[in-house]
Scaffold this motif. Structure first.
Motif, mmCIF file in Angstrom:
data_model
loop_
_atom_site.group_PDB
_atom_site.id
_atom_site.type_symbol
_atom_site.label_atom_id
_atom_site.label_comp_id
_atom_site.label_asym_id
_atom_site.label_seq_id
_atom_site.Cartn_x
_atom_site.Cartn_y
_atom_site.Cartn_z
ATOM 1 N N ALA A 57 0.850 -1.188 0.000
ATOM 2 C CA ALA A 57 0.000 0.000 0.000
ATOM 3 C C ALA A 57 0.891 1.244 0.000
ATOM 4 O O ALA A 57 1.997 1.228 0.560
ATOM 5 C CB ALA A 57 -0.885 0.016 1.242
ATOM 6 N N VAL A 58 0.422 2.306 -0.625
ATOM 7 C CA VAL A 58 1.148 3.575 -0.633
ATOM 8 C C VAL A 58 1.400 4.029 0.803
ATOM 9 O O VAL A 58 2.484 4.496 1.139
ATOM 10 C CB VAL A 58 0.364 4.653 -1.424
ATOM 11 C CG1 VAL A 58 0.978 6.024 -1.234
ATOM 12 C CG2 VAL A 58 0.318 4.287 -2.903
ATOM 13 N N SER A 59 0.423 3.835 1.670
ATOM 14 C CA SER A 59 0.573 4.249 3.064
ATOM 15 C C SER A 59 1.702 3.497 3.767
ATOM 16 O O SER A 59 2.360 4.041 4.648
ATOM 17 C CB SER A 59 -0.740 4.067 3.829
ATOM 18 O OG SER A 59 -1.120 2.703 3.834
ATOM 19 N N THR A 60 1.948 2.254 3.362
ATOM 20 C CA THR A 60 3.050 1.483 3.948
ATOM 21 C C THR A 60 4.384 2.117 3.593
ATOM 22 O O THR A 60 5.257 2.282 4.450
ATOM 23 C CB THR A 60 3.008 0.017 3.469
ATOM 24 O OG1 THR A 60 1.765 -0.555 3.855
ATOM 25 C CG2 THR A 60 4.158 -0.787 4.034
ATOM 26 N N LEU A 61 4.559 2.488 2.326
ATOM 27 C CA LEU A 61 5.792 3.162 1.917
ATOM 28 C C LEU A 61 5.949 4.506 2.612
ATOM 29 O O LEU A 61 7.036 4.845 3.088
ATOM 30 C CB LEU A 61 5.813 3.370 0.401
ATOM 31 C CG LEU A 61 6.144 2.175 -0.466
ATOM 32 C CD1 LEU A 61 6.044 2.559 -1.942
ATOM 33 C CD2 LEU A 61 7.506 1.626 -0.162
ATOM 34 N N ASN A 62 4.868 5.268 2.670
ATOM 35 C CA ASN A 62 4.929 6.583 3.307
ATOM 36 C C ASN A 62 5.282 6.473 4.774
ATOM 37 O O ASN A 62 6.131 7.202 5.287
ATOM 38 C CB ASN A 62 3.604 7.326 3.140
ATOM 39 C CG ASN A 62 3.367 7.758 1.705
ATOM 40 O OD1 ASN A 62 4.292 7.877 0.918
ATOM 41 N ND2 ASN A 62 2.116 7.977 1.364
ATOM 42 N N ARG A 63 4.641 5.561 5.472
ATOM 43 C CA ARG A 63 4.885 5.381 6.907
ATOM 44 C C ARG A 63 6.334 4.933 7.148
ATOM 45 O O ARG A 63 7.013 5.449 8.033
ATOM 46 C CB ARG A 63 3.891 4.368 7.480
ATOM 47 C CG ARG A 63 3.884 4.277 8.967
ATOM 48 C CD ARG A 63 2.761 3.410 9.557
ATOM 49 N NE ARG A 63 2.300 2.309 8.740
ATOM 50 C CZ ARG A 63 1.167 2.306 8.019
ATOM 51 N NH1 ARG A 63 0.384 3.371 7.998
ATOM 52 N NH2 ARG A 63 0.814 1.247 7.320
ATOM 53 N N TYR A 115 8.804 7.327 9.307
ATOM 54 C CA TYR A 115 9.218 6.847 10.627
ATOM 55 C C TYR A 115 10.462 5.974 10.595
ATOM 56 O O TYR A 115 11.007 5.640 11.636
ATOM 57 C CB TYR A 115 8.077 6.082 11.296
ATOM 58 C CG TYR A 115 6.873 6.961 11.547
ATOM 59 C CD1 TYR A 115 6.923 7.998 12.464
ATOM 60 C CD2 TYR A 115 5.691 6.763 10.850
ATOM 61 C CE1 TYR A 115 5.840 8.818 12.670
ATOM 62 C CE2 TYR A 115 4.585 7.564 11.050
ATOM 63 C CZ TYR A 115 4.667 8.594 11.967
ATOM 64 O OH TYR A 115 3.583 9.401 12.192
ATOM 65 N N GLY A 116 10.907 5.592 9.405
ATOM 66 C CA GLY A 116 12.087 4.747 9.300
ATOM 67 C C GLY A 116 11.901 3.401 9.967
ATOM 68 O O GLY A 116 12.824 2.854 10.542
#
Length: 83
Positions: A32-38, A42-43
């Motif tokens: 998910a895009v949110s997984t990459l963004n998170r 947050y590293g």
């Protein structure tokens, strides 16, 4: 006198190392895009490094491909136990 007409030449794209958007990268990785963004913010995850161009975030195709290759396994994860 000859007029010099300005010609704007675009550099040739390097097709094997083009920059992917976050959406394209997520699609290639099956995330998910949110997984990459998170993960980026947050590293918190071991995902491919990214390139920052101003506010834009991009991922090198070659880096994403290397990331996938480094996680490719040829062995089964189950082990047979002796009876």
């Amino acid at each position: 006198m000859q007029k010099n007409s300005p010609t704007t030449q675009q550099p040739e794209p390097i097709s094997s190392d083009r920059l992917l958007t976050v959406q394209e990268t997520a699609s290639v990785l099956g995330l998910a895009v949110s997984t990459l963004n998170r993960a980026r913010v947050y590293g918190t995850s071991d995902l491919p490094p990214y390139v920052k161009l101003g506010k834009a975030v991009r991922y090198r195709l070659s880096t994403v491909q290397a990331f996938i290759a480094s996680r490719t396994e040829n062995q089964h994860t189950t082990q047979q136990q002796a009876a």
